[in-house]
Design a protein around this motif. Structure first.
Motif, PDB file in Angstrom:
ATOM      1  N   GLY A   1     -11.474   6.147   0.069  1.00  0.00           N
ATOM      2  CA  GLY A   1     -10.955   6.749   1.633  1.00  0.00           C
ATOM      3  C   GLY A   1     -11.524   7.974   1.801  1.00  0.00           C
ATOM      4  N   ASN A   2     -11.319   8.434   3.023  1.00  0.00           N
ATOM      5  CA  ASN A   2     -11.702   9.856   3.495  1.00  0.00           C
ATOM      6  C   ASN A   2     -10.419  10.595   3.859  1.00  0.00           C
ATOM      7  N   ILE A   3      -9.312  10.065   4.054  1.00  0.00           N
ATOM      8  CA  ILE A   3      -8.415  10.759   4.674  1.00  0.00           C
ATOM      9  C   ILE A   3      -7.103  10.612   3.751  1.00  0.00           C
ATOM     10  N   ASN A   4      -6.579   9.458   3.244  1.00  0.00           N
ATOM     11  CA  ASN A   4      -5.338   9.175   2.357  1.00  0.00           C
ATOM     12  C   ASN A   4      -5.837   9.114   0.890  1.00  0.00           C
ATOM     13  N   ARG A   5      -4.773   9.071   0.055  1.00  0.00           N
ATOM     14  CA  ARG A   5      -4.824   8.737  -1.218  1.00  0.00           C
ATOM     15  C   ARG A   5      -4.516   7.121  -1.292  1.00  0.00           C
TER      16      ARG A   5
ATOM     17  N   MET B   1       0.231  -2.625   2.539  1.00  0.00           N
ATOM     18  CA  MET B   1      -0.796  -3.825   3.031  1.00  0.00           C
ATOM     19  C   MET B   1      -1.031  -4.930   1.959  1.00  0.00           C
ATOM     20  N   GLU B   2      -1.517  -6.059   2.331  1.00  0.00           N
ATOM     21  CA  GLU B   2      -2.020  -7.003   1.287  1.00  0.00           C
ATOM     22  C   GLU B   2      -3.203  -6.623   0.830  1.00  0.00           C
ATOM     23  N   HIS B   3      -3.347  -6.635  -0.593  1.00  0.00           N
ATOM     24  CA  HIS B   3      -4.474  -6.223  -1.402  1.00  0.00           C
ATOM     25  C   HIS B   3      -5.389  -7.518  -1.028  1.00  0.00           C
ATOM     26  N   ILE B   4      -6.845  -7.004  -0.899  1.00  0.00           N
ATOM     27  CA  ILE B   4      -7.787  -7.858  -0.683  1.00  0.00           C
ATOM     28  C   ILE B   4      -8.868  -7.402  -1.720  1.00  0.00           C
ATOM     29  N   ASP B   5      -9.431  -8.359  -2.441  1.00  0.00           N
ATOM     30  CA  ASP B   5     -10.646  -8.050  -3.339  1.00  0.00           C
ATOM     31  C   ASP B   5     -11.893  -8.176  -2.492  1.00  0.00           C
TER      32      ASP B   5
ATOM     33  N   PHE C   1      -0.503  -5.090  -4.192  1.00  0.00           N
ATOM     34  CA  PHE C   1      -0.536  -4.415  -2.707  1.00  0.00           C
ATOM     35  C   PHE C   1      -1.700  -3.396  -2.784  1.00  0.00           C
ATOM     36  N   PHE C   2      -1.944  -3.047  -1.519  1.00  0.00           N
ATOM     37  CA  PHE C   2      -2.884  -1.854  -1.226  1.00  0.00           C
ATOM     38  C   PHE C   2      -1.973  -0.905  -0.512  1.00  0.00           C
ATOM     39  N   VAL C   3      -1.772   0.532  -1.125  1.00  0.00           N
ATOM     40  CA  VAL C   3      -0.786   1.325  -0.689  1.00  0.00           C
ATOM     41  C   VAL C   3      -1.594   2.506  -0.132  1.00  0.00           C
ATOM     42  N   LYS C   4      -1.503   3.215   0.892  1.00  0.00           N
ATOM     43  CA  LYS C   4      -1.997   4.505   1.141  1.00  0.00           C
ATOM     44  C   LYS C   4      -1.007   5.624   1.233  1.00  0.00           C
ATOM     45  N   LEU C   5      -1.151   6.752   1.077  1.00  0.00           N
ATOM     46  CA  LEU C   5      -0.050   7.679   0.769  1.00  0.00           C
ATOM     47  C   LEU C   5      -0.569   9.250   1.399  1.00  0.00           C
TER      48      LEU C   5
ATOM     49  N   PHE D   1     -10.948  -3.078   8.293  1.00  0.00           N
ATOM     50  CA  PHE D   1      -9.787  -2.405   8.184  1.00  0.00           C
ATOM     51  C   PHE D   1      -9.728  -0.860   8.496  1.00  0.00           C
ATOM     52  N   ASP D   2      -8.744  -0.078   8.391  1.00  0.00           N
ATOM     53  CA  ASP D   2      -8.895   1.172   8.813  1.00  0.00           C
ATOM     54  C   ASP D   2      -9.065   1.371  10.133  1.00  0.00           C
ATOM     55  N   PRO D   3      -8.520   0.778  11.327  1.00  0.00           N
ATOM     56  CA  PRO D   3      -9.070   0.783  12.528  1.00  0.00           C
ATOM     57  C   PRO D   3      -8.316   1.877  13.364  1.00  0.00           C
TER      58      PRO D   3
HETATM   59  P1  ADP Z   1      -8.781   6.118   4.435  1.00  0.00           P
HETATM   60  O1  ADP Z   1      -7.581   5.755   5.595  1.00  0.00           O
HETATM   61  O2  ADP Z   1      -8.273   7.283   3.627  1.00  0.00           O
HETATM   62  O3  ADP Z   1      -9.977   6.216   4.956  1.00  0.00           O
HETATM   63  P2  ADP Z   1      -9.365   3.220   3.893  1.00  0.00           P
HETATM   64  O4  ADP Z   1      -8.151   2.460   4.734  1.00  0.00           O
HETATM   65  O5  ADP Z   1     -10.751   3.286   4.349  1.00  0.00           O
HETATM   66  O6  ADP Z   1      -8.723   4.890   3.654  1.00  0.00           O
HETATM   67  O7  ADP Z   1      -9.398   2.799   2.367  1.00  0.00           O
HETATM   68  C1  ADP Z   1     -10.076   3.188   1.328  1.00  0.00           C
HETATM   69  C2  ADP Z   1     -10.582   2.195   0.368  1.00  0.00           C
HETATM   70  O8  ADP Z   1      -9.913   1.227  -0.012  1.00  0.00           O
HETATM   71  C3  ADP Z   1     -11.685   1.331   1.474  1.00  0.00           C
HETATM   72  O9  ADP Z   1     -13.014   2.027   1.340  1.00  0.00           O
HETATM   73  C4  ADP Z   1     -11.904   0.189   0.732  1.00  0.00           C
HETATM   74  O10 ADP Z   1     -12.695  -0.115  -0.332  1.00  0.00           O
HETATM   75  C5  ADP Z   1     -10.499  -0.078  -0.028  1.00  0.00           C
HETATM   76  N1  ADP Z   1      -9.553  -0.870   0.713  1.00  0.00           N
HETATM   77  C6  ADP Z   1      -9.081  -0.771   2.196  1.00  0.00           C
HETATM   78  N2  ADP Z   1      -8.425  -1.796   2.454  1.00  0.00           N
HETATM   79  C7  ADP Z   1      -7.970  -2.420   1.363  1.00  0.00           C
HETATM   80  C8  ADP Z   1      -7.233  -3.473   0.996  1.00  0.00           C
HETATM   81  N3  ADP Z   1      -6.298  -3.893   1.984  1.00  0.00           N
HETATM   82  N4  ADP Z   1      -7.116  -4.080  -0.133  1.00  0.00           N
HETATM   83  C9  ADP Z   1      -7.934  -3.554  -1.023  1.00  0.00           C
HETATM   84  N5  ADP Z   1      -8.834  -2.582  -0.881  1.00  0.00           N
HETATM   85  C10 ADP Z   1      -8.739  -2.172   0.380  1.00  0.00           C
END
Ligand code: ADP
Length: 292
Positions: A30-34, A93-97, A45-49, A213-215
């Motif tokens: 990610g560029n912005i979040n943890r 959100m949903e964790h997607i492989d 789950f996929f969690v951003k903080l 993702f990350d729209p």
């Molecule tokens: P940021 O908002 O910090 O830019 P991202 O949304 O781009 O973060 O997510 C960071 C990384 O996590 C992505 O490059 C991707 O590899 C992974 N990722 C994003 N969404 C998911 C998801 N729903 N499940 C699993 N991995 C994800």
């Protein structure tokens, strides 16, 4: 050290699943979040903080993901929860492989379908962010006006505040005041856009379906999304050929691609400095030379 148990308990209650031992692992990229993968039992789950003040950024991300999800055209992660958790703002959100790059043909067809979801005006229900920069989405009838005010104009005002070279600001403003010739004979419709569609925001799930993702969603010219796909890479000629079969790309695209990518380059100049200001200047000079 983050205590994940309260968040896991909230998710378990909301989804009515048993709470087992909670595990969390950081996810890079990610560029912005943890970002983290949070697991308990079979649930993942996929969690951003981020800092608590950035909660509105996640609320807007959820709104964008929901809009794309409603279009039923391309897979996006399902959001379970957005809010403040202890000292943090979070989105869960949903964790997607994610397994590599998406199939180009499928991506082309599905994006063309998403871009075929139209609104009656340009903009979006809420403002959002591009990188960490605010992105204004006030609904507007006129696309050129929207782009002038809320895209180029916004970044140029930021560039001035950031002390950018006055030649960049002045020539950028001259371009912003003269956009009409770049749209000769072309009237875009307000398409649902991802808004930040570089290759780092695309992937494929384990069944091979494209996932985005990350729209930074808004309704705008579909060519703006195509342009961003070319900014830091290229989806390939085949992608454009398949896309064109489903949503024809007007011949003036190369010119507008540069205009649309100028917005992202200016944003990078504002966020990171470095060579992005010089790249922006080159693009402005090129576009000004095309005006007649
Ligand atoms: P940021 O908002 O910090 O830019 P991202 O949304 O781009 O973060 O997510 C960071 C990384 O996590 C992505 O490059 C991707 O590899 C992974 N990722 C994003 N969404 C998911 C998801 N729903 N499940 C699993 N991995 C994800």
């Amino acid at each position: 050290m983050i205590d994940w148990t309260p968040l896991a308990a909230k998710l378990a209650a909301q989804l009515q699943i048993p709470l087992h031992e909670v595990r969390a692992a950081p996810i890079p990229g990610g560029n912005i979040n943890r970002a983290f993968r949070l697991e308990f039992g079979a649930a993942r789950f996929f969690v951003k903080l981020n800092r608590i003040e950035r909660l509105s950024m996640f609320v807007a991300e959820e709104a964008g993901l929901a809009a794309i999800r409603r279009s039923r055209t391309i897979r996006v992660p399902e959001v379970y929860l957005t809010g403040d958790e202890g000292d943090h703002a979070c989105i869960v959100m949903e964790h997607i492989d994610l397994a590599g790059a998406p199939d180009r043909d499928l991506l082309a067809r599905q994006l063309a379908a998403m871009h075929g979801c139209f609104h009656d005006r340009f903009g979006f229900d809420c403002d959002n962010t591009i990188g960490s920069t605010p992105q204004i989405n006030a609904f507007t009838d006129d696309w050129i006006e929207f782009w002038r005010q809320h895209r180029l104009g916004y970044q140029l005002r930021l560039a001035r505040q950031n002390g950018c070279d006055s030649r960049l600001i002045d020539s950028g403003n001259r371009l912003a005041e003269n956009l009409a010739p770049l749209f000769d004979g072309y009237r875009p419709r307000p398409s649902l856009l991802h808004g930040d569609l570089w290759s780092g925001n695309q992937g494929a799930d384990d069944a091979g379906n494209p996932v985005i993702f990350d729209p930074a969603c808004y309704f705008g010219d579909h060519q703006a999304d195509l342009a961003m796909m070319e900014l830091f890479g290229h989806p390939g000629e085949r992608f454009f050929a398949v896309y064109h079969e489903h949503f024809p790309i007007d011949d003036g695209y190369p010119l507008r691609r540069d205009l649309y990518n100028l917005y992202h380059l200016l944003n990078h100049a504002n966020l990171f400095g470095g060579s992005y200001a010089a790249q922006s200047q080159r693009l402005i000079d090129h576009l000004l030379a095309q005006l007649h």
